[in-house]
Design a protein around this motif. Structure first.
Motif, mmCIF file in Angstrom:
data_model
loop_
_atom_site.group_PDB
_atom_site.id
_atom_site.type_symbol
_atom_site.label_atom_id
_atom_site.label_comp_id
_atom_site.label_asym_id
_atom_site.label_seq_id
_atom_site.Cartn_x
_atom_site.Cartn_y
_atom_site.Cartn_z
ATOM 1 N N ASP A 49 0.801 -1.237 0.000
ATOM 2 C CA ASP A 49 0.000 0.000 0.000
ATOM 3 C C ASP A 49 0.827 1.278 0.000
ATOM 4 O OD1 ASP A 49 -2.387 -1.553 0.137
ATOM 5 O OD2 ASP A 49 -2.048 -1.793 2.301
ATOM 6 N N ARG A 50 2.028 1.222 -0.579
ATOM 7 C CA ARG A 50 2.883 2.407 -0.664
ATOM 8 C C ARG A 50 3.474 2.499 -2.069
ATOM 9 N NH1 ARG A 50 3.683 0.491 4.694
ATOM 10 N NH2 ARG A 50 3.558 2.140 6.252
ATOM 11 N N VAL A 51 3.716 3.728 -2.528
ATOM 12 C CA VAL A 51 4.329 3.894 -3.856
ATOM 13 C C VAL A 51 5.844 3.959 -3.756
ATOM 14 C CG1 VAL A 51 2.292 5.039 -4.798
ATOM 15 C CG2 VAL A 51 4.163 6.434 -3.864
ATOM 16 N N TYR A 52 6.380 4.074 -2.559
ATOM 17 C CA TYR A 52 7.828 4.133 -2.338
ATOM 18 C C TYR A 52 8.315 2.779 -1.812
ATOM 19 C CZ TYR A 52 6.030 5.182 2.328
ATOM 20 O OH TYR A 52 5.336 5.142 3.507
ATOM 21 N N PRO A 53 9.622 2.510 -1.903
ATOM 22 C CA PRO A 53 10.149 1.200 -1.527
ATOM 23 C C PRO A 53 10.793 1.181 -0.143
ATOM 24 C CG PRO A 53 11.812 2.342 -2.760
ATOM 25 C CD PRO A 53 10.622 3.285 -2.660
ATOM 26 N N GLY A 54 11.262 -0.006 0.195
ATOM 27 C CA GLY A 54 12.079 -0.203 1.382
ATOM 28 C C GLY A 54 13.299 -1.020 1.028
ATOM 29 N N LEU A 55 14.374 -0.781 1.719
ATOM 30 C CA LEU A 55 15.616 -1.526 1.509
ATOM 31 C C LEU A 55 15.641 -2.682 2.497
ATOM 32 C CD1 LEU A 55 18.352 -1.418 -0.083
ATOM 33 C CD2 LEU A 55 19.283 -0.257 1.929
ATOM 34 N N VAL A 56 15.765 -3.905 1.972
ATOM 35 C CA VAL A 56 15.787 -5.103 2.822
ATOM 36 C C VAL A 56 16.961 -5.989 2.418
ATOM 37 C CG1 VAL A 56 13.283 -5.046 3.238
ATOM 38 C CG2 VAL A 56 14.174 -6.350 1.306
ATOM 39 N N ARG A 57 17.459 -6.713 3.406
ATOM 40 C CA ARG A 57 18.577 -7.642 3.134
ATOM 41 C C ARG A 57 18.120 -8.772 2.227
ATOM 42 N NH1 ARG A 57 23.277 -7.191 5.783
ATOM 43 N NH2 ARG A 57 23.292 -5.903 7.656
ATOM 44 N N GLU A 58 19.004 -9.146 1.304
ATOM 45 C CA GLU A 58 18.759 -10.316 0.464
ATOM 46 C C GLU A 58 20.102 -10.849 -0.007
ATOM 47 O OE1 GLU A 58 15.411 -10.990 -2.338
ATOM 48 O OE2 GLU A 58 17.001 -10.685 -3.812
ATOM 49 N N ALA A 59 20.391 -12.088 0.403
ATOM 50 C CA ALA A 59 21.633 -12.721 -0.019
ATOM 51 C C ALA A 59 21.685 -12.750 -1.541
ATOM 52 C CB ALA A 59 21.720 -14.129 0.555
ATOM 53 N N GLY A 60 22.770 -12.315 -2.105
ATOM 54 C CA GLY A 60 22.935 -12.295 -3.555
ATOM 55 C C GLY A 60 22.258 -11.121 -4.237
ATOM 56 N N GLY A 61 21.572 -10.293 -3.485
ATOM 57 C CA GLY A 61 20.885 -9.145 -4.074
ATOM 58 C C GLY A 61 21.842 -7.996 -4.381
ATOM 59 N N LEU A 62 21.357 -7.055 -5.151
ATOM 60 C CA LEU A 62 22.110 -5.840 -5.434
ATOM 61 C C LEU A 62 21.111 -4.688 -5.566
ATOM 62 C CD1 LEU A 62 24.778 -4.392 -6.017
ATOM 63 C CD2 LEU A 62 24.393 -4.871 -8.447
ATOM 64 N N ALA A 63 21.101 -3.839 -4.568
ATOM 65 C CA ALA A 63 20.209 -2.675 -4.585
ATOM 66 C C ALA A 63 20.883 -1.561 -5.380
ATOM 67 C CB ALA A 63 19.918 -2.216 -3.166
ATOM 68 N N ARG A 64 20.223 -1.106 -6.421
ATOM 69 C CA ARG A 64 20.725 0.000 -7.233
ATOM 70 C C ARG A 64 20.184 1.310 -6.679
ATOM 71 N NH1 ARG A 64 24.767 -1.697 -10.293
ATOM 72 N NH2 ARG A 64 24.303 -3.665 -11.324
ATOM 73 N N GLY A 65 21.038 2.318 -6.668
ATOM 74 C CA GLY A 65 20.613 3.620 -6.176
ATOM 75 C C GLY A 65 21.648 4.677 -6.486
ATOM 76 N N MET A 66 21.676 5.678 -5.638
ATOM 77 C CA MET A 66 22.586 6.809 -5.813
ATOM 78 C C MET A 66 23.219 7.161 -4.473
ATOM 79 S SD MET A 66 22.222 7.730 -8.942
ATOM 80 C CE MET A 66 21.311 8.537 -10.212
ATOM 81 N N LEU A 67 24.448 7.640 -4.539
ATOM 82 C CA LEU A 67 25.076 8.237 -3.370
ATOM 83 C C LEU A 67 24.791 9.726 -3.422
ATOM 84 C CD1 LEU A 67 28.473 6.345 -3.309
ATOM 85 C CD2 LEU A 67 26.500 6.014 -1.803
ATOM 86 N N LEU A 68 24.333 10.261 -2.325
ATOM 87 C CA LEU A 68 23.958 11.666 -2.218
ATOM 88 C C LEU A 68 25.011 12.364 -1.368
ATOM 89 C CD1 LEU A 68 21.713 13.728 -2.822
ATOM 90 C CD2 LEU A 68 20.494 12.857 -0.849
ATOM 91 N N TYR A 69 25.730 13.284 -2.010
ATOM 92 C CA TYR A 69 26.832 13.994 -1.358
ATOM 93 C C TYR A 69 26.455 15.436 -1.043
ATOM 94 C CZ TYR A 69 30.001 10.283 -2.927
ATOM 95 O OH TYR A 69 30.621 9.081 -3.125
ATOM 96 N N GLY A 70 27.092 15.980 -0.010
ATOM 97 C CA GLY A 70 27.019 17.413 0.245
ATOM 98 C C GLY A 70 25.805 17.892 0.997
#
Length: 140
Positions: free
Chosen positions: A52-73
């Motif tokens: 029931d949400r349009v946004y995600p959550g980060l969860v552990r998963e063996a062998g997984g790879l979460a794609r995203g961005m590093l936010l600096y500054g």
């Protein structure tokens, strides 16, 4: 600073974002600017769809790879805005990426088995999400 932010070391802290905060338009609506974003991957995790949400959550998963961005500054006031924007079901945790260490918001409640895809969010929800972010910022 907020209770989750008490863990930060100070200047130079980097935030790994994987969901709505990876969009420059969302950051601009919340912060009034878009800090530097650099693509990154986080091994051992996945970006999960949430009930029931349009946004995600980060969860552990063996062998997984979460794609995203590093936010600096981010300055302390911007960290505070983003921390208040995140639900209480997130915990701010340090993680190790190929590019070094960063902080990220880890989902602590139930997640769906399906992945959350940034492209799908952009196509179906981003346009309606932006005014909600701007409204939240005005009230906050």
């Amino acid at each position: 600073m907020g209770r989750r932010l008490d863990r930060l070391r100070g200047d130079g802290d980097v935030l790994f974002v994987y969901g709505t905060l990876r969009f420059p338009e969302v950051l601009t609506a919340l912060l009034g600017r878009c800090p530097e974003l650099v693509p990154a991957g986080l091994p051992g995790w996945r970006v999960a769809a949430l009930p029931d949400r349009v946004y995600p959550g980060l969860v552990r998963e063996a062998g997984g790879l979460a794609r995203g961005m590093l936010l600096y500054g981010l300055d302390p006031a911007e960290w505070l805005v983003l921390d208040r924007f995140e639900d209480d079901e997130y915990d701010l945790c340090p993680v190790i990426l190929d590019a070094g260490t960063a902080w990220t918001y880890v989902w602590t409640a139930a997640a769906l088995p399906e992945e959350w895809y940034a492209a799908d969010f952009a196509a179906t929800h981003l346009a309606a999400f932006l005014p909600r972010c701007a409204q939240w910022r005005r009230v906050e």
